[in-house]
Design an enzyme around this catalytic site. Structure first.
Site, PDB file in Angstrom:
ATOM      1  CG  LEU A   1      -1.824  -1.408   0.778  1.00 45.64           C
ATOM      2  CD1 LEU A   1      -2.529  -1.059   2.939  1.00 45.64           C
ATOM      3  CD2 LEU A   1      -3.003  -1.088  -0.243  1.00 45.64           C
ATOM      4  CG  ASP A   2       0.138   4.094  -3.220  1.00 45.53           C
ATOM      5  OD1 ASP A   2       1.053   3.316  -3.725  1.00 45.53           O
ATOM      6  OD2 ASP A   2      -0.327   5.275  -3.863  1.00 45.53           O
ATOM      7  NE  ARG A   3       4.842   7.962   4.624  1.00 48.21           N
ATOM      8  CZ  ARG A   3       6.074   9.477   4.978  1.00 48.21           C
ATOM      9  NH1 ARG A   3       6.403   9.898   4.169  1.00 48.21           N
ATOM     10  NH2 ARG A   3       5.686  10.159   6.598  1.00 48.21           N
TER      11      ARG A   3
ATOM     12  CB  THR B   1      -3.276   3.520   1.284  1.00 42.28           C
ATOM     13  OG1 THR B   1      -3.309   4.811   0.161  1.00 42.28           O
ATOM     14  CG2 THR B   1      -4.038   3.000   0.662  1.00 42.28           C
TER      15      THR B   1
ATOM     16  NE  ARG C   1      -1.621   8.746  -3.585  1.00 45.00           N
ATOM     17  CZ  ARG C   1      -0.423   8.974  -3.279  1.00 45.00           C
ATOM     18  NH1 ARG C   1       0.386   7.870  -2.860  1.00 45.00           N
ATOM     19  NH2 ARG C   1       0.190  10.417  -2.902  1.00 45.00           N
TER      20      ARG C   1
END
Length: 166
Positions: A8-10, A12, A108
């Site tokens: 996961l993206d930071r 998220t 995003r």
């Protein structure tokens, strides 16, 4: 050795799957490539999406001069994101995303590309006083267990900070 199957993206929130062996990791990675490993996300986007559902098919590449940021570019890798509007609010939309591909920052980048960045996403949109991070949550992951061959599904409810926006 434990290995993350998805990331996961930071900033998220949501479900992450870890494999406890190299063999299981390889099996799940193969499912990701074939589309059997499914990931669903929920996000709150700026603005009102006109379409109830749709597909964003726009290649993503690393943005020139950046090691972090990505952009839609003809020279990028194929990137496909399916979306469905769950709820329209006064000036935002609660949207469910299903990824067909899994590029870095895909949701995003695609959300920003269609003119509706995720609320609080300072990299592809702008900050918000409603939330201190991007309002993006990995709510469901499903796959076939490599050993038992059973369908596995894991889900995580929306966190309080996103619920507060709604």
């Amino acid at each position: 050795m434990i290995r993350p199957v998805n990331r996961l993206d930071r900033d998220t929130s949501g479900v992450v799957v870890f494999a406890k062996s190299e063999y299981i990791h390889a099996c799940l990675a193969k499912q990701m490539k074939s589309g059997l490993f499914r990931k669903e996300y929920t996000a709150v986007l700026n603005g009102i999406l006109e379409s109830d559902k749709g597909t964003i098919d726009a290649p993503i590449a690393r943005k020139e001069g950046s090691i972090i940021q990505r952009c839609v570019s003809e020279s990028g890798q194929p990137s496909i994101t399916h979306f469905e509007v769950l709820k329209r609010l006064t000036d935002s939309s609660l949207v469910q995303f299903t990824l067909e591909t899994g590029r870095t920052h895909q949701i995003r980048v695609h959300s920003s590309h269609i003119g509706h960045p995720i609320i609080g996403d300072t990299l592809y949109g702008f900050s918000s006083n409603l939330i201190s991070r991007q309002a993006l949550h990995s709510h469901k992951i499903s796959f076939i267990h490599p050993i038992t061959k059973k369908h596995i599904e894991h889900a995580a409810s929306l966190p309080d900070d996103i619920l507060n926006i709604l």
